[in-house]
Design an enzyme around this catalytic site. Structure first.
Site, PDB file in Angstrom:
ATOM      1  N   CYS A   1      45.442  28.587  26.613  1.00  0.00           N
ATOM      2  CA  CYS A   1      45.685  29.187  25.303  1.00  0.00           C
ATOM      3  C   CYS A   1      46.588  28.284  24.432  1.00  0.00           C
ATOM      4  CB  CYS A   1      46.224  30.601  25.488  1.00  0.00           C
ATOM      5  SG  CYS A   1      45.880  31.634  24.077  1.00  0.00           S
TER       6      CYS A   1
ATOM      7  N   HIS B   1      43.520  33.566  29.525  1.00  0.00           N
ATOM      8  CA  HIS B   1      44.721  33.544  30.373  1.00  0.00           C
ATOM      9  C   HIS B   1      44.376  33.825  31.839  1.00  0.00           C
ATOM     10  CE1 HIS B   1      48.105  33.507  27.423  1.00  0.00           C
ATOM     11  NE2 HIS B   1      47.126  33.843  26.616  1.00  0.00           N
TER      12      HIS B   1
ATOM     13  N   GLU C   1      46.065  33.481  34.395  1.00  0.00           N
ATOM     14  CA  GLU C   1      47.206  33.935  35.205  1.00  0.00           C
ATOM     15  C   GLU C   1      47.369  35.456  35.142  1.00  0.00           C
ATOM     16  OE1 GLU C   1      47.225  32.643  32.316  1.00  0.00           O
ATOM     17  OE2 GLU C   1      48.844  33.402  31.069  1.00  0.00           O
TER      18      GLU C   1
HETATM   19  N1  GLN Z   1      48.036  32.276  18.965  1.00  0.00           N
HETATM   20  C1  GLN Z   1      48.832  31.382  19.739  1.00  0.00           C
HETATM   21  C2  GLN Z   1      48.954  30.012  19.046  1.00  0.00           C
HETATM   22  O1  GLN Z   1      48.331  29.778  18.086  1.00  0.00           O
HETATM   23  C3  GLN Z   1      48.305  31.212  21.139  1.00  0.00           C
HETATM   24  C4  GLN Z   1      48.319  32.547  21.851  1.00  0.00           C
HETATM   25  C5  GLN Z   1      48.453  32.463  23.347  1.00  0.00           C
HETATM   26  O2  GLN Z   1      48.874  31.444  23.905  1.00  0.00           O
HETATM   27  N2  GLN Z   1      48.183  33.570  24.000  1.00  0.00           N
HETATM   28  O3  GLN Z   1      49.673  29.199  19.483  1.00  0.00           O
END
Ligand code: GLN
Length: 193
Positions: A78, A171, A173
């Site tokens: 992410c 994610h 995890e």
């Molecule tokens: N929206 C976040 C970003 O732009 C990422 C979200 C996440 O890591 N769950 O950095």
């Protein structure tokens, strides 16, 4: 073999638990010096702008470039994916550019900012179902020719690998499926054995 988890911001503790589930020793990495003690590194989810500020303040940008240059595997989930990508949109921001892809931040739409979905992961030539949790996730808009898509969700790439760099928009995890941490562990083990 020891895998580091970048512990500046975000949900690093859950990645350590996931690594424990696949029987791997882990270390919280808070300073670049600690990178010498690990064979691979996970950059967790969180907020990429905050993460980048902290990385910059601690000198992690050149340190991670060196880490990658030595061939040590990196896994970004992410916000970690956003930090590793070549090009970031919405808005444009600095990134390490260690995997050839264009990503758009927060791109799955307001009504489903966070959601769970079922996808398919390609493992050793076979496809297996995988449950994914997306939290204000980035969308992978483009991947380079030498990038291998590993998970497809609704016709789009949600996890990919290029050389020693692995990324997922979701994610892994969260939940108790050890599959993705197993993939990264094998990348790291393949290198250190
Ligand atoms: N929206 C976040 C970003 O732009 C990422 C979200 C996440 O890591 N769950 O950095």
């Amino acid at each position: 073999m020891k895998i580091g988890v970048l512990a500046l911001q975000g949900d690093f503790a859950l990645h350590r638990q996931a690594l424990e589930r696949v029987g791997v020793e882990s270390l919280e990495v808070r300073k670049p010096e600690a990178l010498t003690a690990v064979d691979g590194l996970i950059i967790p989810g969180g907020e990429s702008t905050t993460l980048l500020k902290l990385m910059d303040a601690w000198g992690f940008v050149p340190a991670l470039e060196r880490f990658h240059g030595k061939g040590k595997p990196l896994f970004g989930t992410c916000a970690g994916l956003i930090v590793l990508a070549k090009e970031v949109l919405n808005p444009q921001q600095f990134s390490l550019g260690l995997i050839d892809m264009t990503v758009e931040r927060n791109a799955y739409g307001r009504q489903k900012e966070s959601f769970e979905a079922e996808g398919e992961i390609a493992l050793d030539g076979e496809k297996r179902a995988i449950r994914m949790v997306f939290i204000r996730a980035p969308r992978i808009l483009r991947v380079g020719e030498t990038v291998e898509p590993l998970v497809i969700y609704r016709g789009e790439c949600a996890m990919a690998r290029q050389g020693n760099v692995l990324v997922s928009a979701f994610h892994p995890e969260l939940g108790d499926d050890p599959t993705v941490h197993g993939v990264f562990t094998r990348m790291v083990a393949g290198r250190s054995s």
